[in-house]
Design a protein around this motif. Structure first.
Motif, mmCIF file in Angstrom:
data_model
loop_
_atom_site.group_PDB
_atom_site.id
_atom_site.type_symbol
_atom_site.label_atom_id
_atom_site.label_comp_id
_atom_site.label_asym_id
_atom_site.label_seq_id
_atom_site.Cartn_x
_atom_site.Cartn_y
_atom_site.Cartn_z
ATOM 1 N N GLY A 224 -18.726 27.833 62.478
ATOM 2 C CA GLY A 224 -19.293 28.972 61.771
ATOM 3 C C GLY A 224 -18.696 29.085 60.386
ATOM 4 N N CYS A 225 -19.536 29.070 59.370
ATOM 5 C CA CYS A 225 -19.076 29.072 57.988
ATOM 6 C C CYS A 225 -19.384 30.387 57.278
ATOM 7 C CB CYS A 225 -19.732 27.909 57.233
ATOM 8 S SG CYS A 225 -19.279 27.791 55.494
ATOM 9 N N LEU A 226 -20.585 30.922 57.469
ATOM 10 C CA LEU A 226 -21.053 32.152 56.853
ATOM 11 C C LEU A 226 -20.914 32.071 55.327
ATOM 12 C CD1 LEU A 226 -22.404 34.739 57.844
ATOM 13 C CD2 LEU A 226 -20.155 35.848 57.807
ATOM 14 N N SER A 227 -20.062 32.906 54.725
ATOM 15 C CA SER A 227 -19.949 32.948 53.259
ATOM 16 C C SER A 227 -18.894 32.001 52.713
ATOM 17 C CB SER A 227 -19.632 34.379 52.802
ATOM 18 O OG SER A 227 -20.633 35.277 53.218
ATOM 19 N N GLY A 228 -18.195 31.306 53.583
ATOM 20 C CA GLY A 228 -17.194 30.343 53.139
ATOM 21 C C GLY A 228 -15.829 30.924 52.849
ATOM 22 N N VAL B 19 -9.504 21.284 56.111
ATOM 23 C CA VAL B 19 -10.286 22.358 56.707
ATOM 24 C C VAL B 19 -11.717 21.858 56.902
ATOM 25 C CG1 VAL B 19 -11.088 24.727 56.469
ATOM 26 C CG2 VAL B 19 -8.844 24.070 55.543
ATOM 27 N N VAL B 20 -12.171 21.888 58.149
ATOM 28 C CA VAL B 20 -13.513 21.415 58.502
ATOM 29 C C VAL B 20 -14.287 22.579 59.095
ATOM 30 C CG1 VAL B 20 -14.860 19.724 59.820
ATOM 31 C CG2 VAL B 20 -12.546 19.143 59.015
ATOM 32 N N SER B 21 -15.564 22.676 58.746
ATOM 33 C CA SER B 21 -16.417 23.705 59.351
ATOM 34 C C SER B 21 -17.756 23.096 59.716
ATOM 35 C CB SER B 21 -16.630 24.877 58.381
ATOM 36 O OG SER B 21 -17.400 25.902 58.991
ATOM 37 N N ILE B 22 -18.337 23.611 60.796
ATOM 38 C CA ILE B 22 -19.693 23.217 61.168
ATOM 39 C C ILE B 22 -20.561 24.469 61.224
ATOM 40 C CG2 ILE B 22 -18.948 21.160 62.408
ATOM 41 C CD1 ILE B 22 -19.379 22.671 65.030
ATOM 42 N N ASP B 23 -21.804 24.302 60.843
ATOM 43 C CA ASP B 23 -22.731 25.435 60.821
ATOM 44 C C ASP B 23 -24.145 24.887 60.906
ATOM 45 O OD1 ASP B 23 -22.283 28.609 59.707
ATOM 46 O OD2 ASP B 23 -24.336 27.828 59.721
ATOM 47 N N ILE B 24 -25.035 25.691 61.468
ATOM 48 C CA ILE B 24 -26.419 25.254 61.643
ATOM 49 C C ILE B 24 -27.249 25.493 60.377
ATOM 50 C CG2 ILE B 24 -27.373 27.419 62.550
ATOM 51 C CD1 ILE B 24 -28.752 25.651 64.711
ATOM 52 N N ASN B 25 -26.731 26.299 59.455
ATOM 53 C CA ASN B 25 -27.451 26.651 58.226
ATOM 54 C C ASN B 25 -27.122 25.668 57.104
ATOM 55 O OD1 ASN B 25 -28.655 27.822 56.010
ATOM 56 N ND2 ASN B 25 -27.379 29.667 56.018
ATOM 57 N N PRO B 26 -28.082 24.883 56.639
ATOM 58 C CA PRO B 26 -27.789 23.887 55.595
ATOM 59 C C PRO B 26 -27.349 24.499 54.276
ATOM 60 C CG PRO B 26 -30.159 24.028 55.987
ATOM 61 C CD PRO B 26 -29.501 24.825 57.060
#
Length: 232
Positions: free
Chosen positions: A43-47, A63-70
């Motif tokens: 989950g990244c949201l606003s970063g 720092v790694v993040s995964i998110d479904i929103n490109p």
């Protein structure tokens, strides 16, 4: 600087966190500060939280993040890597593990749907380092009826309750199978809306009595020893 201070005086990208989470973060993450580590946040949201982790853990952190929103790909910067995909897609998770894993810390702040949380946990926990931490937050959704919650099979909280038994499987006299989770987990910490798994390998569990007997002779007696059982 404490993590709470960084959050409270944040002037970077927006960060959305419940305030009572910060003592939990500090309790379980402080030992990783200013050390080489790889942290994965689902989950990244606003970063903003990614920038917070980068600042808190220091220049040796990946720092790694995964998110479904490109669209969140725009939040990449030095030390911060974002990959686009579904947290319940094990093929996608495998690609992230292949690129960045294993992980010192995993934080699930993703969809908050229990089926997604369970898939992510079951896949990523074995790819969390031996002395790492896996934290699932916003577990209040396990109690929201509209999210399938309130003591119903299939919520992450109910899944975790079963894991308590697995953690203690050595004492169940073979009524509960010893698994890799049993061998690789030292503790589970339940908080309001948060569950933290601490990893570590306990090769032997034994019960010892130490002290002086009625004649004043100091003794050390091993009363019980539970043999280590290898798991896949």
């Amino acid at each position: 600087m404490s993590l709470w201070t960084q959050f409270y005086f944040n002037e970077g990208k927006k960060i959305f966190k419940w305030t009572h989470y910060f003592p939990i973060y500090e309790q379980h993450f402080q030992r990783f500060v200013n050390r080489p580590l790889t942290i994965l946040e689902i989950g990244c949201l606003s970063g903003g939280s990614l920038q917070m982790w980068k600042s808190y853990f220091g220049p040796q952190a990946t720092v790694v993040s995964i998110d479904i929103n490109p669209d969140v790909k725009q939040h990449e910067e030095d030390q911060i890597h974002i990959r686009i995909g579904d947290q319940s897609d094990t093929a996608f998770l495998q690609s992230v593990v292949d690129e960045f894993g294993p992980f010192d810390i995993v934080i699930d702040d993703g969809s908050h749907f229990s089926p997604h949380q369970i898939v992510s946990f079951e896949f990523l926990y074995p790819h969390t380092k031996e002395n790492g931490v896996y934290l699932v937050e916003d577990l209040h959704t396990s109690y929201w009826p509209e999210w399938g919650g309130v003591k119903r099979p299939g919520t992450f909280i109910e899944h975790a309750k079963d894991l308590i038994d697995t953690l203690n499987a050595y004492h169940a006299r073979e009524a509960i199978p010893v698994t890799e989770f049993t061998n690789s987990t030292t503790s589970m910490h339940f908080y309001d809306s948060v569950l933290v798994f601490e990893k570590g390998r306990m090769l032997r569990r034994h019960d010892v009595t130490i002290g002086r007997d009625e004649n004043g002779v100091r003794q050390r007696v091993e009363r019980q020893s539970l043999p280590y059982k290898k798991t896949r």
